[in-house]
Design a protein around this motif. Structure first.
Motif, mmCIF file in Angstrom:
data_model
loop_
_atom_site.group_PDB
_atom_site.id
_atom_site.type_symbol
_atom_site.label_atom_id
_atom_site.label_comp_id
_atom_site.label_asym_id
_atom_site.label_seq_id
_atom_site.Cartn_x
_atom_site.Cartn_y
_atom_site.Cartn_z
ATOM 1 N N LEU A 8 0.846 -1.192 0.000
ATOM 2 C CA LEU A 8 0.000 0.000 0.000
ATOM 3 C C LEU A 8 0.884 1.246 0.000
ATOM 4 O O LEU A 8 1.857 1.308 0.743
ATOM 5 C CB LEU A 8 -0.892 0.010 1.241
ATOM 6 N N TYR A 9 0.535 2.208 -0.834
ATOM 7 C CA TYR A 9 1.287 3.456 -0.921
ATOM 8 C C TYR A 9 0.449 4.607 -0.368
ATOM 9 O O TYR A 9 -0.765 4.649 -0.574
ATOM 10 C CB TYR A 9 1.639 3.762 -2.376
ATOM 11 N N PHE A 10 1.112 5.523 0.308
ATOM 12 C CA PHE A 10 0.446 6.690 0.866
ATOM 13 C C PHE A 10 1.265 7.933 0.554
ATOM 14 O O PHE A 10 2.487 7.872 0.397
ATOM 15 C CB PHE A 10 0.298 6.554 2.392
ATOM 16 N N THR A 13 4.630 8.560 -1.735
ATOM 17 C CA THR A 13 4.922 7.354 -2.513
ATOM 18 C C THR A 13 3.944 7.174 -3.672
ATOM 19 O O THR A 13 4.302 6.591 -4.691
ATOM 20 C CB THR A 13 4.951 6.087 -1.633
ATOM 21 N N THR A 14 2.734 7.701 -3.530
ATOM 22 C CA THR A 14 1.779 7.612 -4.641
ATOM 23 C C THR A 14 2.199 8.502 -5.799
ATOM 24 O O THR A 14 1.876 8.220 -6.947
ATOM 25 C CB THR A 14 0.347 7.969 -4.204
ATOM 26 N N ILE A 15 2.941 9.565 -5.514
ATOM 27 C CA ILE A 15 3.442 10.435 -6.582
ATOM 28 C C ILE A 15 4.425 9.669 -7.465
ATOM 29 O O ILE A 15 4.384 9.759 -8.693
ATOM 30 C CB ILE A 15 4.106 11.698 -5.997
ATOM 31 N N ASP A 20 -2.160 3.533 -5.663
ATOM 32 C CA ASP A 20 -2.439 3.417 -4.229
ATOM 33 C C ASP A 20 -1.927 2.092 -3.681
ATOM 34 O O ASP A 20 -1.674 1.959 -2.495
ATOM 35 C CB ASP A 20 -3.934 3.520 -3.943
ATOM 36 N N SER A 21 -1.822 1.084 -4.569
ATOM 37 C CA SER A 21 -1.361 -0.232 -4.148
ATOM 38 C C SER A 21 -0.928 -1.028 -5.377
ATOM 39 O O SER A 21 -1.225 -0.658 -6.512
ATOM 40 C CB SER A 21 -2.468 -0.992 -3.411
ATOM 41 N N GLU A 22 -0.226 -2.124 -5.107
ATOM 42 C CA GLU A 22 0.108 -3.090 -6.152
ATOM 43 C C GLU A 22 0.525 -4.392 -5.487
ATOM 44 O O GLU A 22 0.759 -4.435 -4.279
ATOM 45 C CB GLU A 22 1.205 -2.579 -7.085
ATOM 46 N N SER A 23 0.604 -5.451 -6.279
ATOM 47 C CA SER A 23 1.041 -6.752 -5.786
ATOM 48 C C SER A 23 2.442 -7.034 -6.285
ATOM 49 O O SER A 23 2.774 -6.732 -7.429
ATOM 50 C CB SER A 23 0.102 -7.856 -6.281
#
Length: 82
Positions: A8-10, A13-15, A20-23
Motif C-alpha cells: 500500500l502506498y500513501f 509514494t503515490t506520486i 495506491d497499491s500493487e502486488s
C-alpha cells in the motif's frame, strides 16, 4: 510457497508510483523490496528512507525480514501539517 503480497502506498509514494497499491512476488526480503521499488520508480528511495513501514500492521525496520505470500505491506511517509 510462492505467491504475492500487497503493498500500500500513501502520500509521497503515490506520486512516484502513480498507484495506491500493487502486488509483488513473494517471498521477498524487505531490503530487496526497497531495491525493487527504486528500480521501478527511480527516486522513490529518498522518500522510503524517511518513511515508516508496516508488515501486517506491525512496524518493521529489519531489512532481512522476509515478506511472505498474503502479507500486506504499507509504506507511510512522514506527514507535515501546516
Amino acid at each position: 510457497m510462492a505467491g504475492n503480497f500487497k503493498i500500500l502506498y500513501f502520500a509521497a509514494t503515490t506520486i512516484y508510483t502513480g498507484k495506491d497499491s500493487e502486488s509483488l512476488s513473494a517471498p521477498m526480503k524487505l531490503g530487496e523490496m526497497y531495491e525493487l521499488l527504486e528500480q521501478k520508480y527511480p527516486g522513490i528511495k529518498g522518500v522510503i528512507q524517511g518513511s515508516m513501514c508496516t508488515v501486517n500492521l506491525d512496524y518493521v525496520e529489519d531489512h532481512e525480514l522476509v515478506i511472505e505470500a498474503g502479507d500486506e505491506v504499507a509504506i507511510i511517509p512522514p506527514v507535515s501539517a501546516g
